[in-house]
Design a protein around this motif. Structure first.
Motif, PDB file in Angstrom:
ATOM      1  N   TYR A  82      39.963  34.677  44.814  1.00  0.00           N
ATOM      2  CA  TYR A  82      40.009  35.841  43.917  1.00  0.00           C
ATOM      3  C   TYR A  82      39.402  35.472  42.557  1.00  0.00           C
ATOM      4  O   TYR A  82      38.578  36.215  42.007  1.00  0.00           O
ATOM      5  N   GLN A  85      35.637  35.143  42.845  1.00  0.00           N
ATOM      6  CA  GLN A  85      34.942  36.419  43.043  1.00  0.00           C
ATOM      7  C   GLN A  85      34.944  37.292  41.780  1.00  0.00           C
ATOM      8  O   GLN A  85      34.062  38.120  41.590  1.00  0.00           O
ATOM      9  N   HIS A  86      35.960  37.095  40.942  1.00  0.00           N
ATOM     10  CA  HIS A  86      36.058  37.919  39.730  1.00  0.00           C
ATOM     11  C   HIS A  86      35.611  37.167  38.475  1.00  0.00           C
ATOM     12  O   HIS A  86      35.860  37.626  37.358  1.00  0.00           O
ATOM     13  N   LYS A 166      30.403  32.703  39.285  1.00  0.00           N
ATOM     14  CA  LYS A 166      30.725  33.913  40.036  1.00  0.00           C
ATOM     15  C   LYS A 166      29.708  34.153  41.156  1.00  0.00           C
ATOM     16  O   LYS A 166      30.037  34.668  42.216  1.00  0.00           O
TER      17      LYS A 166
ATOM     18  N   HIS B  14      34.451  43.358  46.361  1.00  0.00           N
ATOM     19  CA  HIS B  14      35.384  42.350  46.847  1.00  0.00           C
ATOM     20  C   HIS B  14      36.559  43.059  47.469  1.00  0.00           C
ATOM     21  O   HIS B  14      36.767  44.254  47.245  1.00  0.00           O
TER      22      HIS B  14
END
Lengths: 198, 122
Positions: A82, A85-86, A166, B14
């Motif tokens: 997470y 990805q962020h 990222k 995502h």
């Protein structure tokens, strides 16, 4: 960015990244590998002629604790994915460290268990239980060990100036797939070996 | 649209799961493990093994769908994984059949007490 362009080069006509697809195909082949080991354990279950027998030495509270540790490592791993990805690199690094520590703790539990079994006279050649138990859980332990090294290499890579950003979250995502697979395999092994009676 | 499929078109999507939801899923997994332990220590008769296997399958499904993001991925990923699982299940059935077919006389639990008594007598 150069990294983004580089990653875009890995897209297939399906829109699926070929590195991720490769990891899934690898995990599918691992199902066969562990399926064989679990089958062998089940075939010889209850067939040992001499002890120690599973009911005598398996420590369910201890292994439940190590199972909990591995489950929690899946939570930290998914949070690392997470974070990647962020674009939250601090979260990603922290969770990678957490996953590595939890994985190492699981291995510590396994080493303790193996040594204890050795002290009470159970080894690979003692009986059918020893042979199939050590083979199956040992190979799983090796997978956890490889996973710890895999995540450590990612963590070190993320600390380089041009390291995991990222744009390259897929690297962490792919490592996460491997780690979660190791977790689901243990879910099956824990139930079959420790929870289901002989 | 799945994350990977959209990524191929230049967008970044995502899984919609939040940190809070991931932690909640972890707690659910821990609770299921605790229930498994209770079932193991206080077995509900003949339901014990089906119940344990069922709970194990639920945990497996939760991790695969939500942590491995199969729920949000391109379907080919799920198919690949399912092919592996189906092949593994077929292999297990074949190995069981190979080792147990025409061997039912020997597929009984050994009489350990007699073996132990015999060893003690020597």
């Amino acid at each position: 960015m150069a990294a983004a362009a580089h990653d875009a080069g890995h897209q297939t006509s399906l829109g699926v990244d070929n590195r991720k697809l490769l990891m899934w195909i690898f995990l599918a082949s691992e199902c066969l590998f562990f399926g064989t080991l679990i089958s062998t354990y089940l075939i010889f279950k209850g067939q040992s002629l001499v002890g120690p027998f599973p009911g005598d030495i398996l420590d369910i509270p201890l292994t439940s604790t190590s199972t909990f540790v591995l489950l929690m490592s899946s939570v930290t791993m998914v949070l690392a994915v997470y974070g990647a990805q962020h674009g939250r690199l601090g979260l990603m690094r922290g969770m990678l460290v957490g996953t590595i520590l939890l994985g190492t703790t699981f291995l510590g539990f396994q080493v303790y268990e193996f040594r204890h079994f050795g002290h009470v006279g159970l080894n690979l050649g003692t009986n059918q239980f020893g042979a199939t138990f050590f083979l199956m859980t040992g190979f799983h332990g090796v997978h956890v060990g490889v996973g710890v090294l895999y995540l450590t290499s990612l963590l070190l890579g993320s600390m380089r100036r041009s390291g995991l950003g990222k744009e390259r979250a897929l690297w962490v995502d792919t490592a996460g797939l491997y780690w979660h697979f190791v977790d689901v395999v243990w879910i099956v092994i824990f139930t079959i070996v420790y929870l289901i009676p002989e | 649209m799945s994350h990977e499929a959209s990524a191929g078109h230049g967008h970044e999507e995502h899984p919609p799961t939040t940190i809070r939801q991931y932690v909640l899923i972890g707690i659910i997994l821990a609770v299921i493990t605790a229930v498994e332990l209770v079932v193991s220590y206080y077995p509900p008769g003949s339901l014990e093994i089906p119940l344990l296997l069922g709970l194990s399958a639920v945990k497996f499904g939760i991790v695969a769908a939500l942590f491995m993001h199969l729920k949000f991925e391109h379907k080919i990923m799920t198919r690949m994984f399912l092919i592996g699982i189906v092949l593994a299940a077929s292999l297990m059935i074949a190995v069981f059949a190979l080792f147990t077919h025409d061997d039912t006389d020997n597929r009984v639990l050994p009489d350990r007490e007699a073996i132990t008594a015999g060893a003690g007598g020597h």
